[in-house]
Design a protein around this motif. Sequence first.
Motif: not given
Length: 396
Positions: A166-174, A184-187, A227-235
Amino acid sequence: MPVRRRQFLRLASLLPFTEAACGLSIPGAIAAEARSFHGNLPPFFITGIWQQPIEKIALWKARGVNTLFAVNGGGDVTQWTNEANRQGVYMVREPRGIDVSGASFLVADRAAFELDLNEPGLLAFSLMDEPSNLKPEGKDITYEEVLLKPDEIDVIARDWSLGGKALWINHVGNHINNVYLDGIMSDYADSQYIDWLSHDCYPIASGDTLLLELNGYTSTHQGHAIDRISRWSGDKPQFSFVGLTQYNGEVGREPTPAEFRAQAWSSIIHGATGLIYFSFKFSPEFSYDDARPEILREMAVLHAQIDQIHDILMDDAKGGRRPSRLLKSESGWGASGLPFPFEGCEIQTGRGAYKIVLNLLDDTAELTYSPWDLSGVRFDPYQCRLGFVAAEMASE
């Protein structure tokens, strides 16, 4: 060949989507198709800690942490891994054998990389932290000025994904919660090669408010980011960072135990598969672990509660979280939400629907919600109530 959404976003930004634009070369040996993330679901609810040195591993295990995220700067990867295994703590970290000196981050030493592929305590490989941060000369968060563009991350992730870990990545919450950065963040979030995602929001330590009103409802910063990442990533599976400290002595303040509790339960309500704690102190002097005793006591309570409902939260057969229905905190609430200041979720189990409800305010509040037979149930500030039936949820 159809144009992918990522390619469309590049064209819309008047930037060429080419291998040269990535600044990275794609080895000809890479021919694997994108994997389904469903084959790499977290096997249990993760309680993690960020970048702790070897001498702190046993302590964090005693505090209820089950997973270490990333080797501390300057730490020896082999010694760190051996100590994690000795303590029986799982790991998520960068793989060995990648090209760091050339800054391609592609696999350079296949033998070393495969040793990590066969490391049972290593749950996932960690990709670059916060790739949307600016380059030294950057001014705006655009495809040209971030540290690593989404397509550059994809090149690396595709290379690392060949072994099946499995691969994991972390993004800036703001950045996730900034509506002007949705493109760009949904990308970043829709990568077909990345299995697990997370975001880091530290509103209290940053001098911000605990709550955020966005997209027509109120939640914590963590709740909105999930909620936003779930929508962009397909849950895809997600983790929330929760700050334990005032990491910069000149900004913000220490979170209270109740504020810690609210951020943790809000994350769980919105579907988090785990929590990652940030315990650093940067100024006036550095410390890996500046968590106060009262925060750690609240953490112990949280871990005990999670343990009690672990089989409700997690799908033991398939891995990952069980499906749940989110009830957002809305001022004009109806059948799909709860009245402000409450948010909650409903998880279907073989024993019926299990409910989790959180008071989002630092004040007492009463909840009446007829679908759950709740009438005038009093909640203390930032209190979370759980149960199958109204009597269980209303009990003190």
